[in-house]
Design a protein around this motif. Structure first.
Motif, PDB file in Angstrom:
ATOM      1  N   PRO A 363      -4.638  -8.099  -5.442  1.00  0.00           N
ATOM      2  CA  PRO A 363      -4.215  -6.874  -6.608  1.00  0.00           C
ATOM      3  C   PRO A 363      -2.524  -6.397  -6.360  1.00  0.00           C
ATOM      4  O   PRO A 363      -2.217  -6.852  -6.821  1.00  0.00           O
ATOM      5  CB  PRO A 363      -4.429  -5.814  -6.223  1.00  0.00           C
ATOM      6  N   ASP A 364      -2.814  -7.168  -4.828  1.00  0.00           N
ATOM      7  CA  ASP A 364      -0.782  -6.478  -4.785  1.00  0.00           C
ATOM      8  C   ASP A 364       0.015  -7.369  -4.500  1.00  0.00           C
ATOM      9  O   ASP A 364       0.943  -7.465  -5.149  1.00  0.00           O
ATOM     10  CB  ASP A 364      -1.001  -5.834  -2.875  1.00  0.00           C
ATOM     11  N   VAL A 365      -0.729  -9.032  -4.289  1.00  0.00           N
ATOM     12  CA  VAL A 365       0.431  -9.788  -4.948  1.00  0.00           C
ATOM     13  C   VAL A 365       0.298 -10.255  -6.186  1.00  0.00           C
ATOM     14  O   VAL A 365       1.327 -10.835  -7.129  1.00  0.00           O
ATOM     15  CB  VAL A 365      -0.738 -11.062  -4.557  1.00  0.00           C
ATOM     16  N   PRO A 398      -6.573   3.359  -6.108  1.00  0.00           N
ATOM     17  CA  PRO A 398      -7.040   4.579  -4.861  1.00  0.00           C
ATOM     18  C   PRO A 398      -5.588   5.110  -3.596  1.00  0.00           C
ATOM     19  O   PRO A 398      -5.446   5.221  -2.933  1.00  0.00           O
ATOM     20  CB  PRO A 398      -8.076   5.347  -4.576  1.00  0.00           C
ATOM     21  N   ARG A 399      -5.028   3.456  -3.675  1.00  0.00           N
ATOM     22  CA  ARG A 399      -3.627   2.745  -2.829  1.00  0.00           C
ATOM     23  C   ARG A 399      -2.850   3.566  -3.426  1.00  0.00           C
ATOM     24  O   ARG A 399      -2.188   3.180  -3.875  1.00  0.00           O
ATOM     25  CB  ARG A 399      -4.134   1.709  -2.457  1.00  0.00           C
ATOM     26  N   ALA A 400      -2.146   4.529  -2.501  1.00  0.00           N
ATOM     27  CA  ALA A 400      -1.264   5.495  -3.119  1.00  0.00           C
ATOM     28  C   ALA A 400       0.092   4.365  -3.163  1.00  0.00           C
ATOM     29  O   ALA A 400       0.864   4.041  -3.899  1.00  0.00           O
ATOM     30  CB  ALA A 400      -0.216   6.601  -2.688  1.00  0.00           C
ATOM     31  N   PRO A 401       0.718   2.739  -2.374  1.00  0.00           N
ATOM     32  CA  PRO A 401       1.549   2.519  -2.751  1.00  0.00           C
ATOM     33  C   PRO A 401       1.803   1.717  -3.497  1.00  0.00           C
ATOM     34  O   PRO A 401       2.904   0.845  -4.674  1.00  0.00           O
ATOM     35  CB  PRO A 401       1.633   1.745  -1.078  1.00  0.00           C
ATOM     36  N   ARG A 402       0.391   0.712  -3.862  1.00  0.00           N
ATOM     37  CA  ARG A 402       0.373  -0.056  -5.120  1.00  0.00           C
ATOM     38  C   ARG A 402       0.543   1.229  -6.504  1.00  0.00           C
ATOM     39  O   ARG A 402       0.542   0.165  -7.541  1.00  0.00           O
ATOM     40  CB  ARG A 402      -1.352  -0.383  -4.837  1.00  0.00           C
ATOM     41  N   ARG A 403      -0.113   2.191  -6.402  1.00  0.00           N
ATOM     42  CA  ARG A 403      -0.084   3.053  -7.777  1.00  0.00           C
ATOM     43  C   ARG A 403       1.508   2.894  -7.992  1.00  0.00           C
ATOM     44  O   ARG A 403       1.758   3.171  -9.216  1.00  0.00           O
ATOM     45  CB  ARG A 403      -1.185   4.688  -7.465  1.00  0.00           C
ATOM     46  N   ARG A 404       2.164   3.901  -6.865  1.00  0.00           N
ATOM     47  CA  ARG A 404       3.896   4.108  -7.420  1.00  0.00           C
ATOM     48  C   ARG A 404       3.905   2.609  -7.657  1.00  0.00           C
ATOM     49  O   ARG A 404       5.205   2.651  -8.479  1.00  0.00           O
ATOM     50  CB  ARG A 404       4.242   4.150  -5.369  1.00  0.00           C
ATOM     51  N   ARG A 405       3.995   1.431  -7.366  1.00  0.00           N
ATOM     52  CA  ARG A 405       4.800  -0.139  -7.264  1.00  0.00           C
ATOM     53  C   ARG A 405       4.339  -0.274  -8.768  1.00  0.00           C
ATOM     54  O   ARG A 405       5.181  -0.830  -9.821  1.00  0.00           O
ATOM     55  CB  ARG A 405       4.174  -1.087  -7.037  1.00  0.00           C
TER      56      ARG A 405
END
Length: 418
Positions: A363-365, A398-405
């Motif tokens: 998901p991050d990629v 649920p992962r804050a960095p991914r949610r912010r991006r």
């Protein structure tokens, strides 16, 4: 019989749950993953799927549709009256002006107006395609040009006296309508898109020009395919008929006709991939690749973008539509996206790339690929349903960095205010 065909999910929660289960499994998601994204317990969501719980209200139905990336609400509810495109973006500010031009059938112009010439219209159309491919905000760029292009193309057809002139004018009109279809894609006016696609096909037939017929067929087939599985057969029929029409011409065809034939060949593979027909899909891709090899190395068709550079992007799309996450990532690694000169086409490739990474549980990629799509052409991602759906999902991560991006990009493309 009618109730069996179009069940009421509110009257029959088991039917609704079965549809939700099927769509979830197609996405490769677990009940726990869906429940987490919905903000409910897995136990509660399980009861929705197995029909033990009363079917949810409209708000929850829409949230389930968003999580499952259902493009049309009717796919989840089974009710034709809920035929709603969930991820069609808000209308572009220039949509009304383009619609007015399409619907304008004025038979005369003001006496002071200088009639447009076919040569002048052709030059403006070439420039419009170049502008589209070079622009980050390509809908704004071509939306500003389309109203006058449409009206002038209609006038050139009307003023053509001799048969050869009229056929050439019809070819120009068909291509102007093709440009309009790129503007109208993902806009909230499906009937307008259909009117333009059908008029383009009529004008192309009247022109008797192989290139015009090929382009109009390519776009009309896409319109049918993107309308859902019930229209796949029609899309294939249009594609195959166009391929048969062009095939005898290919040994001596000019480069633009050969490119359109290659684009049509790939579209047959695209629809096959939508059907999950892996062998057929890759076979058509192979044929399209062979046709691309006959084109100059740097060539890109002005309408379809077909050429050697786009074949890697097409391979990613086939793998994604086949739900082959690992293969789509491998193809993305092989594709040379920097060779795709068209900004909107490059952005579309990045979105397909994001779909592949999403399928491959990266998901991050996927979010990073959408960020690159935005860098290439913001208006491509702004109105693309797949991109919007991926962002919607990660807004709940649920992962804050991914949610912010995801939230930052969603704000840029206008999703949070849509």
């Amino acid at each position: 019989m009618a109730q069996d065909v179009t069940p009421d999910p509110y009257a029959d929660p088991l039917r609704f749950g079965q549809r939700a289960q099927l769509l979830r499994e197609r996405r490769g998601m677990t009940q726990t993953q869906v429940a987490d994204l919905l903000g409910m317990s897995p136990h509660t969501y399980r009861k929705i799927e197995n029909g033990q719980l009363k079917a949810p209200g409209l708000e929850t139905v829409i949230r389930i549709a968003e999580v499952l990336r259902v493009r049309n609400l009717a796919e989840l509810t089974g009710r034709p009256e809920t035929d709603v495109d969930l991820f069609t973006g808000p209308g572009h500010p220039r949509l009304a002006a383009v619609k007015a031009a399409v619907d304008d059938f004025a038979l005369t112009r003001a006496d002071t107006a200088v009639p447009p010439s076919a040569a002048g219209l052709d030059a403006r159309l070439r420039a419009a395609w170049r502008t589209r491919h070079a622009s980050r905000n390509h809908r704004e760029a071509i939306g500003a040009l389309l109203p006058e292009l449409i009206r002038d193309a209609q006038t050139v057809v009307r003023l053509a006296d001799r048969a050869p002139e009229r056929r050439a004018a019809q070819a120009l009109l068909a291509e102007v309508y093709a440009l309009a279809q790129f503007f109208l894609a993902y806009q909230p006016d499906a009937s307008l898109l259909w009117r333009v696609a059908e008029r383009a096909m009529i004008a192309a037939r009247e022109s008797e020009d192989p290139h015009a017929v090929g382009v109009a067929s390519w776009l009309l087939a896409q319109a049918h395919r993107d309308s859902g599985p019930r229209h796949y057969d029609t899309a294939d029929t249009i594609n195959r008929e166009a391929v048969r029409f062009l095939e005898p011409l290919l040994p001596d065809a000019p480069v633009e006709v050969l490119a359109v034939a290659g684009a049509l060949e790939f579209e047959l593979g695209y629809t096959a991939a939508r059907r999950r027909e892996s062998g057929t899909a890759w076979r058509h891709w192979d044929r399209a690749s062979g046709m691309a090899a006959r084109l100059p190395a740097e060539y890109a068709h002005p309408v379809t973008s077909f050429g050697r550079a786009v074949l890697g992007a097409h391979a990613v799309t086939v793998a994604v539509e086949l739900h082959q996450g690992g293969e789509s990532v491998r193809q993305a690694a092989r594709a040379d996206r920097t060779a795709i000169r068209s900004r909107p086409r490059r952005a579309r490739h990045r979105i397909e790339e994001a779909r592949g990474y999403q399928l491959d549980n990266q998901p991050d990629v996927a979010v990073a690929s959408l960020e690159k799509a935005y860098e290439a052409a913001p208006e491509t991602i702004r109105y693309n349903g797949y991109a919007r759906a991926i962002l919607l999902e990660h807004l709940e991560s649920p992962r804050a960095p991914r949610r912010r991006r995801a939230a930052e990009l969603a704000g840029k493309v206008g999703l949070l205010s849509a």
